[in-house]
Write an enzyme that holds these catalytic residues in place. Sequence first.
Site, mmCIF file in Angstrom:
data_model
loop_
_atom_site.group_PDB
_atom_site.id
_atom_site.type_symbol
_atom_site.label_atom_id
_atom_site.label_comp_id
_atom_site.label_asym_id
_atom_site.label_seq_id
_atom_site.Cartn_x
_atom_site.Cartn_y
_atom_site.Cartn_z
ATOM 1 N N HIS A 157 -72.637 -46.125 -7.885
ATOM 2 C CA HIS A 157 -74.002 -46.014 -7.358
ATOM 3 C C HIS A 157 -74.814 -45.022 -8.184
ATOM 4 O O HIS A 157 -74.255 -44.198 -8.912
ATOM 5 C CB HIS A 157 -74.006 -45.573 -5.891
ATOM 6 C CG HIS A 157 -73.720 -46.694 -4.932
ATOM 7 N ND1 HIS A 157 -72.437 -47.035 -4.569
ATOM 8 C CD2 HIS A 157 -74.546 -47.556 -4.277
ATOM 9 C CE1 HIS A 157 -72.491 -48.061 -3.725
ATOM 10 N NE2 HIS A 157 -73.760 -48.394 -3.533
ATOM 11 N N LYS A 161 -77.344 -40.884 -4.577
ATOM 12 C CA LYS A 161 -76.582 -41.205 -3.361
ATOM 13 C C LYS A 161 -75.819 -39.968 -2.877
ATOM 14 O O LYS A 161 -75.155 -39.302 -3.666
ATOM 15 C CB LYS A 161 -75.620 -42.366 -3.632
ATOM 16 C CG LYS A 161 -74.919 -42.844 -2.373
ATOM 17 C CD LYS A 161 -74.322 -44.219 -2.558
ATOM 18 C CE LYS A 161 -73.550 -44.668 -1.329
ATOM 19 N NZ LYS A 161 -74.417 -44.801 -0.144
HETATM 20 P P1 NAD Z 1 -83.632 -41.549 1.196
HETATM 21 O O1 NAD Z 1 -83.153 -40.134 1.164
HETATM 22 O O2 NAD Z 1 -84.561 -42.011 0.149
HETATM 23 O O3 NAD Z 1 -84.329 -41.845 2.619
HETATM 24 C C1 NAD Z 1 -83.907 -41.326 3.850
HETATM 25 C C2 NAD Z 1 -85.151 -41.016 4.662
HETATM 26 O O4 NAD Z 1 -84.761 -40.574 5.963
HETATM 27 C C3 NAD Z 1 -86.006 -39.892 4.039
HETATM 28 O O5 NAD Z 1 -87.361 -40.305 3.948
HETATM 29 C C4 NAD Z 1 -85.843 -38.744 5.007
HETATM 30 O O6 NAD Z 1 -86.986 -37.915 5.077
HETATM 31 C C5 NAD Z 1 -85.603 -39.487 6.322
HETATM 32 N N1 NAD Z 1 -84.929 -38.665 7.322
HETATM 33 C C6 NAD Z 1 -83.941 -37.752 7.133
HETATM 34 N N2 NAD Z 1 -83.619 -37.153 8.291
HETATM 35 C C7 NAD Z 1 -84.414 -37.721 9.252
HETATM 36 C C8 NAD Z 1 -84.571 -37.504 10.644
HETATM 37 N N3 NAD Z 1 -83.840 -36.592 11.295
HETATM 38 N N4 NAD Z 1 -85.475 -38.251 11.306
HETATM 39 C C9 NAD Z 1 -86.248 -39.160 10.659
HETATM 40 N N5 NAD Z 1 -86.160 -39.387 9.327
HETATM 41 C C10 NAD Z 1 -85.256 -38.678 8.621
HETATM 42 O O7 NAD Z 1 -82.295 -42.444 1.242
HETATM 43 P P2 NAD Z 1 -82.169 -44.025 0.982
HETATM 44 O O8 NAD Z 1 -81.771 -44.279 -0.428
HETATM 45 O O9 NAD Z 1 -83.369 -44.723 1.528
HETATM 46 O O10 NAD Z 1 -80.891 -44.370 1.870
HETATM 47 C C11 NAD Z 1 -80.873 -44.137 3.268
HETATM 48 C C12 NAD Z 1 -79.527 -44.561 3.834
HETATM 49 O O11 NAD Z 1 -79.386 -45.982 3.718
HETATM 50 C C13 NAD Z 1 -78.324 -43.950 3.097
HETATM 51 O O12 NAD Z 1 -77.328 -43.652 4.062
HETATM 52 C C14 NAD Z 1 -77.855 -45.085 2.197
HETATM 53 O O13 NAD Z 1 -76.496 -44.994 1.837
HETATM 54 C C15 NAD Z 1 -78.122 -46.265 3.101
HETATM 55 N N6 NAD Z 1 -78.221 -47.572 2.443
HETATM 56 C C16 NAD Z 1 -77.705 -48.626 3.115
HETATM 57 C C17 NAD Z 1 -77.829 -49.913 2.608
HETATM 58 C C18 NAD Z 1 -77.339 -51.075 3.440
HETATM 59 O O14 NAD Z 1 -77.438 -52.235 2.995
HETATM 60 N N7 NAD Z 1 -76.812 -50.839 4.641
HETATM 61 C C19 NAD Z 1 -78.461 -50.110 1.373
HETATM 62 C C20 NAD Z 1 -78.984 -49.013 0.691
HETATM 63 C C21 NAD Z 1 -78.869 -47.738 1.247
#
Ligand code: NAD
Length: 268
Positions: A157, A161
Site C-alpha cells: 500500500h 496507510k
Molecule cells: P484519511 O486519513 O484520508 O481519512 C480519514 C478521515 O476521517 C479524515 O478526514 C479524518 O479527519 C476523519 N476522522 C478521523 N477521526 C474522526 C472522528 N473521530 N470523527 C469523524 N471523522 C474522523 O484516510 P483514508 O485513506 O480515507 O482511509 C480511511 C479508512 O478507510 C482507513 O482505515 C483505510 O484503511 C480504509 N480503507 C478501506 C477501504 C475499503 O474498501 N474498505 C478502501 C480504502 C481505504
Amino acid sequence: MIKIGVLGGAGRMGQMIAREILAKQHAHANLHAAVEHNKSWAIGKDVGGILGIDPCGTCVTTSKHDAFKSCDVLIDFTTADALIEHAQLAHEHGRALVVGTTGLGEPEMAALKVASQKAPVLQAANMSLGVNILLSMVEKAAAMLDQEYDIEIFEAHHRHKIDAPSGTALALAESAAKGRGVSLDAALVPARYGQIGARPPGAIGVSVFRGGDVVGDHTVTFAGTGERIEFLHKASDRSLFAKGAVRAAMWLGGKPPGFYSMRDVLGI
Ligand code: NAD
C-alpha cells in the site's frame, strides 16, 4: 431517495465517496451529511467546494447525532479509534452503517456486533468486487490443499496507510484459515525478523510493503513442493472502493438489523 451521510467526509476516501454520491444525485442517492472530528480543516466548507466542483449545499459538520438522526445510511471511512462511537450512534438511532474503516480489533468488532442488533451493519475491509471474489477463491483453495502447501500473503500500500497488515490481508488470512478449518489466531505469523527458525507447519504468513502511491496489491501464495499457486489482485484506482461503498449503502438502506458483508451485496 436514500439520504447518505459520510463519516470522515473530508478524508481521501470520504471525498471520493462524496464525489460518487454527487454523481448519482439524480438517481436515488443524496449526500445529506459529511461529518468530521472537531479539529478538521474542513468544518463549514461546502463539499462541492472541497471537491473543486459546484457547491452542493452540504457542508462538513461535527454534528454526529444530527447526521445519525437525519440520514438513512451512514458510511464510515475514518479510523478504528473513531469507530466505536459511530457504532454506538448507529445502535442508538437504529441507522444503517457501512464500515470501510480498517485496523479494527476486538473492541471495534464487538461494538459493531452490538449495533447490528438494532441496525443493519455492513463491514468490509475491501469494497471491491475482485477482492471479494478472491476471498471466496482463497477459502476454496485452502479447503482443497493440505498443510503441505504453505500459505503466504503479501500486501502493498501507499506511504500514508496507518494500519498494517491491511484489513484485506487479514480478511484473506481469515478466509484461508476458515477453508483449512483452523483458528487464525493460532496460525497467523504477521512479521519475521532475525533468527526465526524453520517455518512452522500450518502457519499463515503475512508480509507488508509500504511506499509511494500504491493503491493496494494483495497476493496469496500456496507454496507446495514443486509448484506454487498464486492469486493476485491489484487495485489501480481508489474510486473502485468508493463505488463499492455507495453500492453497499444503497443495498443496506431499508434492510432489517443484522451483520452483513460485501459478499451479501454482490451475491457471491
Ligand atoms: P484519511 O486519513 O484520508 O481519512 C480519514 C478521515 O476521517 C479524515 O478526514 C479524518 O479527519 C476523519 N476522522 C478521523 N477521526 C474522526 C472522528 N473521530 N470523527 C469523524 N471523522 C474522523 O484516510 P483514508 O485513506 O480515507 O482511509 C480511511 C479508512 O478507510 C482507513 O482505515 C483505510 O484503511 C480504509 N480503507 C478501506 C477501504 C475499503 O474498501 N474498505 C478502501 C480504502 C481505504
